[in-house]
Design an enzyme around this catalytic site. Structure first.
Site, PDB file in Angstrom:
ATOM      1  N   THR A  67      17.122  87.068 -15.796  1.00 35.23           N
ATOM      2  CA  THR A  67      16.956  87.314 -14.366  1.00 35.23           C
ATOM      3  C   THR A  67      15.627  86.699 -13.936  1.00 35.23           C
ATOM      4  OG1 THR A  67      16.121  89.433 -15.161  1.00 35.23           O
ATOM      5  CG2 THR A  67      18.305  89.441 -14.171  1.00 35.23           C
ATOM      6  N   ASP A  68      15.332  86.811 -12.631  1.00 33.99           N
ATOM      7  CA  ASP A  68      14.046  86.290 -12.141  1.00 33.99           C
ATOM      8  C   ASP A  68      12.900  87.133 -12.710  1.00 33.99           C
ATOM      9  OD1 ASP A  68      16.047  85.590  -9.531  1.00 33.99           O
ATOM     10  OD2 ASP A  68      14.638  84.054 -10.180  1.00 33.99           O
TER      11      ASP A  68
ATOM     12  N   ASP B  65      15.438  93.981 -26.027  1.00 33.23           N
ATOM     13  CA  ASP B  65      14.550  93.195 -25.156  1.00 33.23           C
ATOM     14  C   ASP B  65      14.275  91.861 -25.858  1.00 33.23           C
ATOM     15  OD1 ASP B  65      11.515  93.949 -23.331  1.00 33.23           O
ATOM     16  OD2 ASP B  65      12.253  92.010 -24.052  1.00 33.23           O
ATOM     17  N   GLY B  66      14.527  90.780 -25.177  1.00 30.39           N
ATOM     18  CA  GLY B  66      14.345  89.453 -25.784  1.00 30.39           C
ATOM     19  C   GLY B  66      12.928  89.225 -26.262  1.00 30.39           C
TER      20      GLY B  66
ATOM     21  N   HIS C 229      25.701  76.930 -16.275  1.00 24.92           N
ATOM     22  CA  HIS C 229      25.959  77.144 -17.707  1.00 24.92           C
ATOM     23  C   HIS C 229      26.128  75.827 -18.461  1.00 24.92           C
ATOM     24  CE1 HIS C 229      27.170  81.317 -16.269  1.00 24.92           C
ATOM     25  NE2 HIS C 229      26.122  81.493 -17.033  1.00 24.92           N
TER      26      HIS C 229
ATOM     27  N   ASP D 107      18.244  82.727 -20.528  1.00 24.04           N
ATOM     28  CA  ASP D 107      19.146  82.885 -19.372  1.00 24.04           C
ATOM     29  C   ASP D 107      18.860  84.262 -18.771  1.00 24.04           C
ATOM     30  OD1 ASP D 107      22.759  83.380 -19.034  1.00 24.04           O
ATOM     31  OD2 ASP D 107      21.195  82.982 -17.531  1.00 24.04           O
TER      32      ASP D 107
HETATM   33  N1  SAM Z   1      22.069  83.029 -14.142  1.00 27.41           N
HETATM   34  C1  SAM Z   1      21.214  84.155 -13.789  1.00 27.41           C
HETATM   35  C2  SAM Z   1      19.951  83.689 -13.135  1.00 27.41           C
HETATM   36  O1  SAM Z   1      19.685  82.477 -13.169  1.00 27.41           O
HETATM   37  O2  SAM Z   1      19.254  84.541 -12.574  1.00 27.41           O
HETATM   38  C3  SAM Z   1      20.983  85.015 -15.019  1.00 27.41           C
HETATM   39  C4  SAM Z   1      22.246  85.683 -15.425  1.00 27.41           C
HETATM   40  S1  SAM Z   1      22.232  86.828 -16.715  1.00 27.41           S
HETATM   41  C5  SAM Z   1      23.185  88.049 -15.961  1.00 27.41           C
HETATM   42  C6  SAM Z   1      20.584  87.485 -16.711  1.00 27.41           C
HETATM   43  C7  SAM Z   1      20.504  88.542 -17.798  1.00 27.41           C
HETATM   44  O3  SAM Z   1      19.157  88.695 -18.265  1.00 27.41           O
HETATM   45  C8  SAM Z   1      20.930  89.961 -17.328  1.00 27.41           C
HETATM   46  O4  SAM Z   1      22.100  90.338 -18.007  1.00 27.41           O
HETATM   47  C9  SAM Z   1      19.744  90.844 -17.674  1.00 27.41           C
HETATM   48  O5  SAM Z   1      20.131  92.137 -18.109  1.00 27.41           O
HETATM   49  C10 SAM Z   1      19.091  90.030 -18.785  1.00 27.41           C
HETATM   50  N2  SAM Z   1      17.684  90.349 -19.054  1.00 27.41           N
HETATM   51  C11 SAM Z   1      16.695  90.579 -18.160  1.00 27.41           C
HETATM   52  N3  SAM Z   1      15.533  90.843 -18.803  1.00 27.41           N
HETATM   53  C12 SAM Z   1      15.805  90.766 -20.142  1.00 27.41           C
HETATM   54  C13 SAM Z   1      15.027  90.935 -21.321  1.00 27.41           C
HETATM   55  N4  SAM Z   1      13.709  91.243 -21.254  1.00 27.41           N
HETATM   56  N5  SAM Z   1      15.626  90.757 -22.534  1.00 27.41           N
HETATM   57  C14 SAM Z   1      16.944  90.443 -22.614  1.00 27.41           C
HETATM   58  N6  SAM Z   1      17.758  90.288 -21.532  1.00 27.41           N
HETATM   59  C15 SAM Z   1      17.175  90.443 -20.306  1.00 27.41           C
END
Ligand code: SAM
Length: 291
Positions: free
Chosen positions: A166-167, A146-147, A70, A164
């Protein structure tokens, strides 16, 4: 090759991001385990890393080492920019990214676009140390969406955009596409900077190559910088960096002055670490088109 090892073992979370490489974390206590319709959310305690958040059994963040991730995805672009007032976070549902951005009193407005309200809801309850009150900060505007949709529709302009996510599997996949990067760039103000969580290149090299190819086509300055987060297994993580400005040329002396003026204490970030993070090893340079 022998059969892949089991991905379940009572009392353990076994992260199975790869067919031939596993990370296992012992579970002292499972605090939360639920499907949200987007993903399976789990929080458990581990003796070494404290509370651990997984989404679909992939480690997202832990109390023990989240500060590295972070701090590096916020203070590097914000201090390099030097006058960031409006910041966009895509993802970041646990609140750790928002916490670090909001420590900059110079930042007047943070929009956070998180697809899964379930991640925010339980993070407040089960991982309060991550958000540390960020969700109550009047400067934070939380959008559940959705971003990829958000950047397509938004007329807002931001000085720093932090992805930030998910994969690139499940809901996160769309955030690793050329279309998304192009639309995110259109949401940047003059001199704005886009930074991304871009995986562990030693194991996820293609992810970095794809992002860098898109960034090279979009930005005058496209590269990545690195830091090692122990529970993002497989070596140092890459953070994508794209801007049409000259922020990366900010001198160490100016970074030092800005860091001093920001008056924030950190556990990983220093102006020297900032500068050094952009010095890339050969195997990473080789993953970047025209590295
Ligand atoms: N630090 C982590 C990593 O490096 O994998 C990421 C942490 S954070 C919890 C990841 C967030 O991305 C999750 O809360 C997930 O719901 C969100 N996310 C996944 N796809 C997304 C999208 N299309 N739009 C917005 N948020 C999304």
């Amino acid at each position: 090759m022998t059969d892949a090892p089991r991905t379940t073992l009572p009392g353990w979370t076994i992260e199975a991001l790869y067919d031939d490489y596993r990370q296992a974390l012992s579970e002292d206590e499972v605090l939360y385990d639920s499907e949200t319709g987007h993903q399976r959310i789990r929080v458990f305690t581990n003796p070494r890393f404290g509370r651990v958040l997984t989404l679909d059994d992939v480690v997202q963040t832990t109390e023990g080492d989240e500060f590295i991730y972070h701090e590096m995805l916020t203070h590097v672009p914000i201090l390099a920019h030097g006058a960031a007032k409006r910041v966009l976070i895509i993802g970041g549902g646990d609140g750790g990214m928002a916490r670090e951005v909001l420590r900059h009193t110079s930042v007047g407005h943070v929009t956070m676009v998180e697809i899964d309200a379930g991640v925010v809801a339980f993070s407040k309850k089960y991982l309060p140390s991550l958000s540390a009150g960020a969700f109550d900060d009047p400067r934070l505007n939380l959008v559940i969406a959705d971003g990829a949709e958000f950047v397509r529709e938004s007329a807002d302009r931001f000085d720093v955009i932090i992805v930030d996510s998910t994969d690139p599997v499940g809901p996160g996949e769309v955030l690793f596409t050329d279309t998304f990067y192009g639309r995110a760039k259109s949401c940047l103000a003059e001199g704005g900077i886009l930074v991304t969580q871009n995986g562990v290149p030693f194991l996820q090299g293609e992810e970095l190559t794809n992002t860098m190819r898109a960034f090279k086509a979009l930005f005058r300055d496209a590269t990545c910088y690195m830091a090692t987060i122990p529970t993002y297994a497989g070596g140092p993580m890459a953070f994508g960096w794209g801007t049409d400005g000259t922020a990366r040329q900010t001198s160490p002396e100016v970074l030092e002055q800005r860091f001093e003026a920001a008056g924030i204490s950190t556990r990983y970030y220093t102006p020297q670490v900032h500068t050094g993070a952009f010095a890339l090893p050969r195997y990473v340079l080789d993953l970047i088109p025209n590295g």
